[in-house]
Design a protein around this motif. Sequence first.
Motif, PDB file in Angstrom:
ATOM      1  N   THR A 405     -51.816  16.500 -92.682  1.00  0.00           N
ATOM      2  CA  THR A 405     -52.373  17.185 -91.469  1.00  0.00           C
ATOM      3  C   THR A 405     -53.751  17.941 -91.650  1.00  0.00           C
ATOM      4  O   THR A 405     -53.708  18.983 -92.750  1.00  0.00           O
ATOM      5  N   ILE A 406     -54.739  17.822 -90.929  1.00  0.00           N
ATOM      6  CA  ILE A 406     -55.995  18.333 -91.344  1.00  0.00           C
ATOM      7  C   ILE A 406     -55.819  19.595 -90.546  1.00  0.00           C
ATOM      8  O   ILE A 406     -55.852  19.734 -89.266  1.00  0.00           O
ATOM      9  N   VAL A 407     -56.113  20.803 -91.283  1.00  0.00           N
ATOM     10  CA  VAL A 407     -56.014  22.208 -90.654  1.00  0.00           C
ATOM     11  C   VAL A 407     -57.169  23.097 -90.509  1.00  0.00           C
ATOM     12  O   VAL A 407     -57.406  24.000 -89.746  1.00  0.00           O
ATOM     13  N   ASP A 408     -58.276  22.500 -91.218  1.00  0.00           N
ATOM     14  CA  ASP A 408     -59.588  23.216 -91.304  1.00  0.00           C
ATOM     15  C   ASP A 408     -60.587  22.647 -91.945  1.00  0.00           C
ATOM     16  O   ASP A 408     -60.418  21.290 -92.322  1.00  0.00           O
ATOM     17  N   VAL A 436     -84.233  37.253 -79.079  1.00  0.00           N
ATOM     18  CA  VAL A 436     -82.987  36.980 -80.180  1.00  0.00           C
ATOM     19  C   VAL A 436     -83.189  37.751 -81.619  1.00  0.00           C
ATOM     20  O   VAL A 436     -84.204  37.486 -82.210  1.00  0.00           O
ATOM     21  N   GLN A 437     -82.255  38.661 -81.925  1.00  0.00           N
ATOM     22  CA  GLN A 437     -82.143  39.155 -83.069  1.00  0.00           C
ATOM     23  C   GLN A 437     -81.591  38.128 -84.175  1.00  0.00           C
ATOM     24  O   GLN A 437     -82.199  37.859 -85.462  1.00  0.00           O
ATOM     25  N   ASP A 438     -80.215  37.692 -84.041  1.00  0.00           N
ATOM     26  CA  ASP A 438     -79.796  36.965 -84.689  1.00  0.00           C
ATOM     27  C   ASP A 438     -78.675  36.009 -84.016  1.00  0.00           C
ATOM     28  O   ASP A 438     -78.426  36.483 -82.727  1.00  0.00           O
ATOM     29  N   CYS A 439     -77.901  35.210 -84.733  1.00  0.00           N
ATOM     30  CA  CYS A 439     -77.225  34.263 -83.722  1.00  0.00           C
ATOM     31  C   CYS A 439     -76.110  33.501 -84.837  1.00  0.00           C
ATOM     32  O   CYS A 439     -76.685  33.301 -86.024  1.00  0.00           O
ATOM     33  N   ALA A 440     -75.099  33.082 -84.450  1.00  0.00           N
ATOM     34  CA  ALA A 440     -74.258  32.078 -85.055  1.00  0.00           C
ATOM     35  C   ALA A 440     -73.842  31.198 -84.239  1.00  0.00           C
ATOM     36  O   ALA A 440     -73.516  31.308 -83.194  1.00  0.00           O
ATOM     37  N   VAL A 441     -73.785  29.911 -84.917  1.00  0.00           N
ATOM     38  CA  VAL A 441     -73.525  28.844 -83.947  1.00  0.00           C
ATOM     39  C   VAL A 441     -72.086  28.149 -84.549  1.00  0.00           C
ATOM     40  O   VAL A 441     -72.051  27.866 -85.795  1.00  0.00           O
ATOM     41  N   ILE A 442     -71.267  27.913 -83.721  1.00  0.00           N
ATOM     42  CA  ILE A 442     -70.081  27.611 -84.298  1.00  0.00           C
ATOM     43  C   ILE A 442     -69.344  26.721 -83.382  1.00  0.00           C
ATOM     44  O   ILE A 442     -69.808  26.227 -82.196  1.00  0.00           O
ATOM     45  N   GLY A 443     -68.327  25.913 -83.581  1.00  0.00           N
ATOM     46  CA  GLY A 443     -67.457  25.000 -82.867  1.00  0.00           C
ATOM     47  C   GLY A 443     -66.307  25.618 -82.309  1.00  0.00           C
ATOM     48  O   GLY A 443     -65.669  26.519 -83.151  1.00  0.00           O
ATOM     49  N   VAL A 498     -72.911  42.851 -97.810  1.00  0.00           N
ATOM     50  CA  VAL A 498     -74.241  42.630 -98.130  1.00  0.00           C
ATOM     51  C   VAL A 498     -75.110  42.046 -96.808  1.00  0.00           C
ATOM     52  O   VAL A 498     -76.328  41.241 -97.097  1.00  0.00           O
ATOM     53  N   GLY A 499     -74.675  41.890 -95.820  1.00  0.00           N
ATOM     54  CA  GLY A 499     -75.334  41.724 -94.564  1.00  0.00           C
ATOM     55  C   GLY A 499     -75.036  40.307 -94.065  1.00  0.00           C
ATOM     56  O   GLY A 499     -75.617  39.958 -93.212  1.00  0.00           O
ATOM     57  N   LYS A 500     -74.196  39.458 -94.776  1.00  0.00           N
ATOM     58  CA  LYS A 500     -74.129  37.999 -94.289  1.00  0.00           C
ATOM     59  C   LYS A 500     -73.008  37.991 -93.113  1.00  0.00           C
ATOM     60  O   LYS A 500     -72.074  38.472 -92.903  1.00  0.00           O
ATOM     61  N   ILE A 501     -73.624  37.147 -92.223  1.00  0.00           N
ATOM     62  CA  ILE A 501     -72.945  37.019 -91.139  1.00  0.00           C
ATOM     63  C   ILE A 501     -71.470  36.419 -91.274  1.00  0.00           C
ATOM     64  O   ILE A 501     -71.296  35.189 -91.760  1.00  0.00           O
ATOM     65  N   LEU A 502     -70.272  37.016 -90.647  1.00  0.00           N
ATOM     66  CA  LEU A 502     -69.226  36.531 -91.099  1.00  0.00           C
ATOM     67  C   LEU A 502     -68.703  35.306 -90.246  1.00  0.00           C
ATOM     68  O   LEU A 502     -67.867  35.775 -89.161  1.00  0.00           O
ATOM     69  N   LYS A 503     -69.015  34.066 -90.129  1.00  0.00           N
ATOM     70  CA  LYS A 503     -68.874  33.229 -89.111  1.00  0.00           C
ATOM     71  C   LYS A 503     -67.218  32.809 -88.859  1.00  0.00           C
ATOM     72  O   LYS A 503     -66.753  32.710 -87.822  1.00  0.00           O
ATOM     73  N   ARG A 504     -66.607  32.960 -90.239  1.00  0.00           N
ATOM     74  CA  ARG A 504     -65.231  32.785 -89.922  1.00  0.00           C
ATOM     75  C   ARG A 504     -64.525  33.764 -89.042  1.00  0.00           C
ATOM     76  O   ARG A 504     -63.877  33.536 -88.271  1.00  0.00           O
ATOM     77  N   ASP A 505     -64.934  34.796 -88.959  1.00  0.00           N
ATOM     78  CA  ASP A 505     -64.426  36.019 -87.985  1.00  0.00           C
ATOM     79  C   ASP A 505     -64.677  35.621 -86.579  1.00  0.00           C
ATOM     80  O   ASP A 505     -63.832  35.818 -85.813  1.00  0.00           O
ATOM     81  N   ILE A 506     -65.775  35.074 -86.380  1.00  0.00           N
ATOM     82  CA  ILE A 506     -66.380  34.801 -85.151  1.00  0.00           C
ATOM     83  C   ILE A 506     -65.546  33.508 -84.613  1.00  0.00           C
ATOM     84  O   ILE A 506     -65.197  33.533 -83.383  1.00  0.00           O
ATOM     85  N   ARG A 507     -65.424  32.380 -85.626  1.00  0.00           N
ATOM     86  CA  ARG A 507     -64.649  31.508 -85.235  1.00  0.00           C
ATOM     87  C   ARG A 507     -63.385  31.750 -84.696  1.00  0.00           C
ATOM     88  O   ARG A 507     -62.675  31.196 -83.788  1.00  0.00           O
ATOM     89  N   ASP A 508     -62.631  32.400 -85.500  1.00  0.00           N
ATOM     90  CA  ASP A 508     -60.997  32.861 -85.369  1.00  0.00           C
ATOM     91  C   ASP A 508     -60.998  33.602 -83.938  1.00  0.00           C
ATOM     92  O   ASP A 508     -59.882  33.343 -83.290  1.00  0.00           O
ATOM     93  N   LYS A 509     -61.751  34.261 -83.294  1.00  0.00           N
ATOM     94  CA  LYS A 509     -61.916  34.866 -82.122  1.00  0.00           C
ATOM     95  C   LYS A 509     -61.409  33.606 -81.053  1.00  0.00           C
ATOM     96  O   LYS A 509     -60.667  33.665 -80.021  1.00  0.00           O
TER      97      LYS A 509
END
Length: 518
Positions: A405-408, A436-443, A498-509
Motif C-alpha cells: 500500500t502506497i501511503v506517502d 506575494v511575500q512567500d508561498c508553498a504549492v502542494i497537492g 532556520v526559516g524553511k517553510i514546513l510544507k509537511r505541516d501545510i499538507r497535513d492540514k
Amino acid sequence: MRLADYFDSAVSRHPNDIAFVDGPASVSFAEAQRFVHAAAHALAADPGLRPGCHLAIYAPNDWRILALQIAANCAGMAWVAVHTRNAVETNIAVLDYADCEVVLFHSAYEQAVPALKAGLPRVKRFVCIDAPSEHGEHLDTWIAPYRDRKFIRGAEDPDQTALVQPTGGTTGPSKGAVHTNRSLEMGLIAVFDTLQMGPDTRVLAAAPLTHAACLVSLAAAIRGGCSVVMPSFDARTTLAAIERERITHLILPPTVVYALLAEPSIASTDLSSLRCLTVSSAPIAPEKLKEAVRRFGPVVHEVYGQSECLFPVIAKRPQDYVMADGSFDETALRSAGKSSTYACVEIMDDDGNLVAPGVRGEIVLRSTMVMKGYYKRPEDTAQACEFGWHHTTDIGVKDERGFITIVDRKKDMIVSGGFNIFPAEIEAVICSHPAVQDCAVIGVPDEKWGEAVKAVVQFKPGRQASGEELIELCKRELGSMKAPKSVEAWVELPRSAVGKILKRDIRDKFWQGQWRSV
C-alpha cells in the motif's frame, strides 16, 4: 530481442491481420512493416544524423507514432517522449537536454515548429508525419525512396539506448530515464503477460501514445493484437468505441476512469467485450474502484510503475480484491497490489535495511525493467540505485500477504490526473507577483484528479491579490496544467528554526481524515 525484432516476428505470424485502426485507416501488419522499414531506412540513410541519435515525436494520438517508435528501434535510434500538453518552452528545454537531432511532428502542432527550430539549433531534421508542411519535409516524401525495401539490422546490443523518458510529465526539471533494448524488452513482456494479451487483443489507445500508453499498444502489436487509436479522449466517444470495436483492453489514469463512470451513456453501452481495464499513473480511490467494478465487471486492474522502471512492477488483479461471493477484500482493494512476476519489490528504511511486514519505508525494487540511469545525471543515477536497489521515493507498507500500500511520497511532487507536477517553478511564478511575500504549492485531495494543485500564499504587509489573479498569472507563464486549482491566503506560513517553510505541516492540514497521504 529488440522491439523491432518482436514486431517482425509478429508480422511473420499475422501478415494480413489488422495491426492498427485509426479513423478510416485500417493498417495490416504487413503494411505497417513496410512503413516501419522505409522509415528506418530514411533515418539510417540521412547523412546529418549520427548512429544512435535521439528523435522526438511531437503529435496527438496517431497510429504512425507507434510505427515510428518501432522504426527508430529498427534503425538503432532512441525516441524521446514528448508530452503535447506541455508549454512549447518546456518541450524545448526537454528536447535540448535530451540532445534530440530529429523532430517528427504532426500538422496539428505545425504552429509550434518555428519556436522549436529557434530553440533547438542542434536538431538536424524536421519531418511532418501526416501532411505537406512549410516547416519540414513530408514523411511520405522522405521515406518514398525506401518503400518496399526491407531494412537489415545488425546484431542486437541489449545495452543500446531505446527510449529516453522524461520524468517530469508535464512539468519539472529536465531529467530523463534511459531505457535500453533490454529494459524495454522486459517491460513489454511484463505488460503482455500481466494483462494477458494475445492475437485476439484489441486495445483502445485513448491515453497519449507518446508516454506509458504506447507500451500497452506496442505489447499488443508484438503479440499480434490490434490497437484502435483515438485522437483524444472523450467519455461518450470512448464508451461508444468500446462497444463498436469490441475492445478487450484499455489503460487510463484514474481521472479518465472517473469521467467514464460519470458519463450517462455508460448505462446503455455494451461493455461485454472488455477483459482488462487497467488503471495507472496514480492511485484510484477505493470507492471509485468499486463503482468501476460494478459498471465494467471484474476486469479492473491497477498497475504501478515509474518512468525509471516502466510497469507493471506492482499489479493488482481483480482476483486479488474481489472475493468469490462478489464482496471486496478491503485491504487488498486499498493496496497497489503485489510484486509482478518480473520485479522484486521490498520496503527499505533510511539506512538501507529491508523492513518487516507492516513497517513503513521506501518502496524499492530490483528488475530488468529498471532504467540504465538518468541521461547525463550520474549523481542522480547513483542516488536512485543506492544500496543496490532502485529507489522509487514512494513510501509504502507491505503486509504479510505481500500486498503493498502506497501511503506517502518522499519527493516534493504532485501527481494530478496521472501527471507529475513539481511545485518549485509554480512557486517561483507566484512569488514574482509584487504582492506575494512567500508561498508553498502542494497537492490536496481531489475526487477527480487524485491531487489538485493548491497554492498557500503569504502576502506582503498591506498588500493583497485575488486567487483568480494568481491563477491567471500561472496560466500565462506555465500553462493551465501547472496552474493552481485554488489559492488560500495565510497570515504566516509555518517555518523551521532556520526559516524553511514546513510544507509537511501545510499538507497535513488538508489531508486529515484521508485514508492515504498521496
